[in-house]
Write an enzyme that holds these catalytic residues in place. Structure first.
Site, PDB file in Angstrom:
ATOM      1  N   HIS A 191      14.815  13.275  12.267  1.00 14.03           N
ATOM      2  CA  HIS A 191      13.630  13.360  13.133  1.00 14.03           C
ATOM      3  C   HIS A 191      12.715  12.160  12.930  1.00 14.03           C
ATOM      4  O   HIS A 191      11.769  11.980  13.681  1.00 14.03           O
ATOM      5  CB  HIS A 191      12.877  14.685  12.945  1.00 14.03           C
ATOM      6  CG  HIS A 191      12.246  14.863  11.597  1.00 14.03           C
ATOM      7  ND1 HIS A 191      12.134  16.063  10.973  1.00 14.03           N
ATOM      8  CD2 HIS A 191      11.674  13.974  10.750  1.00 14.03           C
ATOM      9  CE1 HIS A 191      11.527  15.914   9.808  1.00 14.03           C
ATOM     10  NE2 HIS A 191      11.243  14.663   9.651  1.00 14.03           N
ATOM     11  N   HIS A 192      12.998  11.345  11.914  1.00 13.82           N
ATOM     12  CA  HIS A 192      12.245  10.102  11.744  1.00 13.82           C
ATOM     13  C   HIS A 192      12.793   8.997  12.637  1.00 13.82           C
ATOM     14  O   HIS A 192      12.245   7.906  12.657  1.00 13.82           O
ATOM     15  CB  HIS A 192      12.308   9.627  10.288  1.00 13.82           C
ATOM     16  CG  HIS A 192      11.618  10.551   9.330  1.00 13.82           C
ATOM     17  ND1 HIS A 192      10.295  10.450   9.020  1.00 13.82           N
ATOM     18  CD2 HIS A 192      12.078  11.621   8.640  1.00 13.82           C
ATOM     19  CE1 HIS A 192       9.963  11.399   8.165  1.00 13.82           C
ATOM     20  NE2 HIS A 192      11.023  12.129   7.918  1.00 13.82           N
ATOM     21  N   HIS A 200       0.847  -1.201   0.000  1.00 10.17           N
ATOM     22  CA  HIS A 200       0.000   0.000   0.000  1.00 10.17           C
ATOM     23  C   HIS A 200       0.882   1.251   0.000  1.00 10.17           C
ATOM     24  O   HIS A 200       0.696   2.157  -0.819  1.00 10.17           O
ATOM     25  CB  HIS A 200      -0.930  -0.005   1.217  1.00 10.17           C
ATOM     26  CG  HIS A 200      -1.618   1.303   1.461  1.00 10.17           C
ATOM     27  ND1 HIS A 200      -2.609   1.781   0.632  1.00 10.17           N
ATOM     28  CD2 HIS A 200      -1.465   2.247   2.424  1.00 10.17           C
ATOM     29  CE1 HIS A 200      -3.029   2.955   1.081  1.00 10.17           C
ATOM     30  NE2 HIS A 200      -2.347   3.272   2.175  1.00 10.17           N
ATOM     31  N   TRP A 202       7.015   0.064   4.081  1.00 12.63           N
ATOM     32  CA  TRP A 202       7.451   0.787   2.872  1.00 12.63           C
ATOM     33  C   TRP A 202       8.814   1.434   3.102  1.00 12.63           C
ATOM     34  O   TRP A 202       9.508   1.787   2.153  1.00 12.63           O
ATOM     35  CB  TRP A 202       6.407   1.819   2.450  1.00 12.63           C
ATOM     36  CG  TRP A 202       6.539   3.163   3.083  1.00 12.63           C
ATOM     37  CD1 TRP A 202       5.991   3.537   4.260  1.00 12.63           C
ATOM     38  CD2 TRP A 202       7.267   4.296   2.588  1.00 12.63           C
ATOM     39  NE1 TRP A 202       6.330   4.831   4.541  1.00 12.63           N
ATOM     40  CE2 TRP A 202       7.113   5.333   3.537  1.00 12.63           C
ATOM     41  CE3 TRP A 202       8.031   4.549   1.443  1.00 12.63           C
ATOM     42  CZ2 TRP A 202       7.697   6.582   3.375  1.00 12.63           C
ATOM     43  CZ3 TRP A 202       8.610   5.794   1.303  1.00 12.63           C
ATOM     44  CH2 TRP A 202       8.437   6.798   2.252  1.00 12.63           C
ATOM     45  N   ASP A 219       6.210  21.855 -26.590  1.00 14.79           N
ATOM     46  CA  ASP A 219       6.227  20.497 -26.032  1.00 14.79           C
ATOM     47  C   ASP A 219       7.263  20.483 -24.920  1.00 14.79           C
ATOM     48  O   ASP A 219       7.838  21.515 -24.588  1.00 14.79           O
ATOM     49  CB  ASP A 219       6.583  19.451 -27.116  1.00 14.79           C
ATOM     50  CG  ASP A 219       6.055  18.071 -26.748  1.00 14.79           C
ATOM     51  OD1 ASP A 219       6.318  17.612 -25.617  1.00 14.79           O
ATOM     52  OD2 ASP A 219       5.358  17.455 -27.579  1.00 14.79           O
TER      53      ASP A 219
END
Lengths: 524, 183
Positions: A300-301, A74, A139, A103
Site C-alpha cells: 500500500h506504500h 531527518h 529516508w 536484570d
C-alpha cells in the site's frame, strides 16, 4: 548496597568506566534514553532547517542539494536514532522492574547492543561533511536514486544501517529472552503488564524484519560495488523489487515504532483513571493481530508503481483491516477512562493527546489506504502530515508521557507539575499548528521532498513553520524539565509515586536501587 | 532447565531466525519476485525465444503494435524504431527493425530490455528472433538495423486492439569482459 555504581566522587576514570562497561539494565536504559534524546535534538535541528527554508517560497537559506540531505537525515535519525532507541531504553529500564527480574537476561549483549549505536550514528552523520554530501535520496532510499545516482558516501550509510540493524536485533533477542525466562513466579503471560506484552511482540517483529533491511542494503552494496544487478534493469534486475523489499521491512517497522507506544499509554491511562485497563486480553490479541497484519500490507506504500487491480484491491482491503484491531485498542483506552476518577497530570495529558491525535492520524491513514484516492495523495504533504500524526503525536508523545510517568521512579525526584503541563500545552499546540496545515497543502497538491514550492502554498507553509518552531521549543523545555528535576526536583521516596499505579515497578523504593529483585518478588 | 540454558536456546533460535530472514531477503525474495512477474506477466517482461508453431492466421482480427524506444540514463546512442507501428493479424510472423547508431568515438556494447503494455498480454506476444536475446556491440561510429520477428498469439484476449512494445537500451560496456571481442 556494598557495591554501588561509581559516581563522580570516585573520579572521572571510574565514572566513565562505569558507563562504558556497565551491564546493569538501569544504566543501559539511561544510556539509551540520553542517546536517543541527543539524536532527537539532532534530527529536530535538521527539521528546523527544513522548516526554515520552507518558511517562504524560493530559496533563502540553503541549497536544494543540502535540503535533500536534511530531509533524508531527518527521517533516518528520527526513526533509527531517536524513536527506536528511546523505546529500547524504556524497555531496558522498565521490563525487568515490571516482571520482577533482577536484570536483563543477557547483560553483556545488552552493553554491546547499546555501545555500537553511537558508532553507527557517528558514521552516518560524518557523511554530511564528506565530499558530495550525505545521503540525499530520502529516508526510504529507493533504488536507483540510492544506487546509480547516490553520492559517494552511500557506502557509509549502508554500513551504518548494518550496525543499527545488529544493535536492534541484539536488543530484541535480549528482550525476548528476558520476558520468556525471567518472569517472577506467578506472573503468567496473560498477567504481564501491557507494556511488556507490546514490547515482546515488537521484539519478534524486529528479529523478523531488521534482517530484511540488512538484506536490502546489502543488495544495494553489491549493486554499487560488486557489479550485481538486483535493482538494475540493465542487468536484468528491477528497481521496483527494491521497493517491495524495503516496504516488506518498512511496514512492520512503523508498528515497531508504535506498538511500544501503545504499551506505554496502556500503563498510564489506567493509573490516572484509577481503574484497571479495560479489555486486557483483547488488547493483547489486538496487538498480536496488528503485528501479523503488518506483514501482508506492504504494497500500500506503492500503489502508484503499476499494480494490477486485483493487487491494489487486496492491499487496500488488507490495510483497512488493520483499523479493526487498532479500533479495539482505542475503544479500550476510552472505555478505561469512562467513569474513572480522572486526574490530569502531565503523563495523562500526553496520553490523552496521544489517543486523540493518533486516532486522527489513523483516519488519514485509512484515507491513504484507498487505492484510487491514493493516486492523488501519494507523495504529497498529506502523507507527511499523516505519518507525523502517528509518529510524533503517537510515538514521541507517548515517549514524553513515559518520561514524566517514570522519572520519579528513576531519579527519586518529582518534576514540577506546572512546568510539565506548560510543556504539554506548548507541544500540543505547536504540533497541531505545524502539521494540521500540511494536510491542506497535500490535498492542494504540494509534493513532499522539494526545497521550494509554488506561491499558492505560501501561507500554510509559513503557519506550519511557525508551529514547527514552537514544537521544537517544547522539546528544549522537556530537556530543561528533566535536568531541573534531576538537579533540584522535590525528593520523593514513596514507592508508589502515583496513587492509582499498579505493578511491580511501584513496589521498589524511589529512586529504584541499583539492584532490584535479587530475590524474585511475590506476584499474585 | 536452568535460566542460562533457556536463555541460550532463545538466543540460538532468534539468531537462526534472523539469519534466515536475511537469507530470505537476498536469496528468496528476488527470484520469487521474478517468478511472480513471469507468471502474472506483470512488469511487461516478454518471454525468451519462441519456436513458431503452425497456427492458422486469424485474418478476421487486426492488432496494432506500437514501438517505443528510450535510452537509459547517459546512454549516448541514437536508438529508435524504424517504423512507429504496424498492423498485424494474430498468428502472422512479422519482421520489424530498430535502428541503432553508436555516435561516440568508442566501441560500445548495449543491451535492450523489453517491456510490454498492457501488462496482461505479455504471454501472448512471442518473439522468434530478437536483437534483445543477445547484447548489441557497435564499433565507434557504426550503425545497425536490429531485427525483431514477432507473432501475436491468436489467443490474445478479446478486446485488446493494440499493444505497445518498448525497448530501453542500456550501456553495458563496463560489464562485458572484452568489448572488442564482441564486435
Amino acid at each position: 548496597m556494598a557495591h554501588g555504581p561509581a559516581t563522580l566522587a570516585d573520579g572521572w576514570r571510574a565514572y566513565i568506566s562505569r558507563w562504558v562497561f556497565t551491564t546493569n539494565h538501569k544504566d543501559i536504559g539511561t544510556l539509551y534514553l540520553w542517546f536517543s534524546f541527543a539524536m532527537f535534538l539532532m534530527g529536530g535541528a535538521f527539521a528546523m532547517i527544513i522548516r526554515a527554508e520552507l518558511f517562504q517560497p524560493g530559496m533563502q537559506l540553503i541549497r536544494p542539494e543540502f535540503f535533500n540531505q536534511m530531509t533524508t537525515m531527518h527521517g533516518l535519525v528520527m526513526v533509527f536514532g531517536a524513536i527506536m532507541p528511546a523505546f529500547v531504553g524504556l524497555a531496558n529500564w522498565m521490563i525487568p522492574l515490571m516482571i520482577g527480574a533482577p536484570d536483563m537476561a543477557l547483560p553483556r549483549m545488552n552493553n554491546l547492543s547499546f555501545w555500537i549505536l553511537p558508532f553507527a550514528f557517528a558514521i552516518l552523520t560524518s557523511t554530511l561533511f564528506m565530499e558530495g554530501g550525505g545521503p540525499n535520496f530520502g529516508w526510504t532510499f529507493y533504488a536507483p536514486l540510492s544506487t546509480t545516482y547516490a553520492p559517494e558516501s552511500v557506502n557509509f550509510f549502508i554500513f551504518a544501517i548494518h550496525i543499527m540493524g545488529a544493535s536492534s536485533i541484539m536488543g530484541s533477542i535480549n528482550i525476548i529472552a528476558t520476558v520468556m525466562n525471567m518472569r517472577a513466579p506467578g506472573m503468567t503471560y496473560m498477567k504481564m503488564p501491557l507494556f511488556v506484552w507490546t514490547w515482546v511482540i515488537t521484539a519478534f517483529l524486529l528479529v523478523a524484519v531488521m534482517p530484511v533491511l540488512a538484506g536490502a542494503v546489502t543488495m544495494m552494496l553489491m549493486d554499487i560495488n560488486f557489479g550485481t544487478s538486483f535493482f538494475d534493469a540493465a542487468g536484468g534486475g528491477d528497481p521496483v523489487l527494491f521497493q517491495h523489499v524495503f516496504w516488506f521491512f518498512g511496514h512492520p517497522e512503523v508498528y515497531i515504532i508504535i506498538l511500544p507506544a501503545f504499551g506505554v499509554v496502556s500503563q498510564i491511562i489506567p493509573t490516572f483513571s484509577r481503574k484497571p485497563l479495560f479489555g486486557y486480553s483483547s488488547m493483547v490479541y489486538a496487538t498480536a493481530a496488528i503485528a501479523f497484519l503488518s506483514f501482508v500490507v506492504w504494497a500500500h506504500h506503492m500503489f502508484t508503481v503499476g499494480m494490477p487491480i486485483a493487487g491494489e484491491l487486496y492491499f487496500m482491503y488488507a490495510t483497512m483491516l488493520i483499523a479493526v484491531p487498532t479500533g479495539v485498542k482505542v475503544f479500550n483506552w476510552i472505555t478505561t477512562m469512562y467513569k474513572g476518577s480522572l486526574t490530569f497530570e502531565t503523563p495523562m495529558l500526553f496520553s490523552i493527546a496521544f489517543v486523540i491525535l493518533f486516532t486522527f492520524g489513523g483516519f488519514t491513514g485509512l484515507m491513504l489506504s484507498i487505492a484510487a484516492a491514493d493516486m492523488q495523495y501519494h507523495d504529497t504533504y498529506f502523507v507527511v502530515a499523516h505519518f507525523h500524526y502517528v509518529m510524533v503525536a503517537g510515538a514521541v508523545f507517548s515517549g514524553t508521557a513515559a518520561i514524566y510517568y517514570w522519572l520519579p521512579k528513576w531519579c527519586g525526584k518529582m518534576y514540577n507539575e506546572t512546568m510539565g503541563q506548560v510543556q504539554f500545552w506548548v507541544a500540543f499546540i505547536g504540533f497541531n499548528i505545524a502539521f494540521m496545515p500540511q494536510h491542506f497543502l497535500g490535498l492542494a497538491g504540494m509534493p513532499r521532498r522539494y526545497a521550494d514550492y509554488g506561491l499558492q502554498f505560501a501561507d500554510w507553509n509559513m503557519v506550519s513553520s511557525i508551529g514547527a518552531f514552537i514544537y521544537g521549543g517544547a522539546q528544549i523545555m522537556l530537556l530543561y524539565n528533566v535536568i531541573a528535576t534531576i538537579r533540584n526536583g522535590k525528593p520523593t521516596t514513596e514507592e508508589k509515586t502515583w496513587e492509582g499505579a499498579e505493578g511491580l515497578e511501584w513496589t521498589v523504593p524511589s529512586p529504584a536501587p541499583y539492584h532490584t529483585f535479587a530475590k524474585p518478588p511475590e506476584f499474585k | 532447565m536452568s535460566t542460562d540454558a533457556s536463555n541460550r536456546r532463545v538466543v540460538v533460535k532468534s539468531l537462526f531466525g534472523a539469519a534466515g530472514m536475511f537469507a530470505f531477503a537476498i536469496f528468496v525474495l528476488p527470484p520469487m519476485y521474478d517468478l511472480f512477474c513471469e507468471i502474472t506477466g506483470l512488469g511487461g517482461k516478454t518471454g525468451d525465444e519462441y519456436t513458431a508453431v503452425d497456427v492458422k492466421i486469424d485474418t478476421s482480427r487486426e492488432v496494432r503494435v506500437r514501438f517505443v524506444a528510450s535510452n537509459n540514463a547517459s546512454m549516448p546512442w541514437v536508438f529508435k524504431p524504424t517504423q512507429d507501428s504496424v498492423v498485424v493479424h494474430p498468428g502472422e510472423p512479422t519482421e520489424i527493425t530498430y535502428f541503432a547508431h553508436n555516435v561516440t568515438d568508442q566501441d560500445m556494447v548495449s543491451q535492450a530490455i523489453p517491456s510490454l503494455v498492457p501488462n496482461n498480454v505479455a504471454d501472448y506476444f512471442h518473439k522468434t528472433e530478437c536483437f534483445c536475446f543477445e547484447n548489441q556491440p557497435l564499433a565507434a561510429g557504426d550503425q545497425a538495423d536490429l531485427k525483431l520477428v514477432f507473432i501475436i498469439d491468436p489467443d490474445l484476449p478479446a478486446g485488446v486492439n493494440s499493444v505497445t512494445l518498448s525497448y530501453t537500451i542500456f550501456d553495458i560496456t563496463d560489464r562485458v569482459a572484452d568489448p572488442i571481442a564482441q564486435l
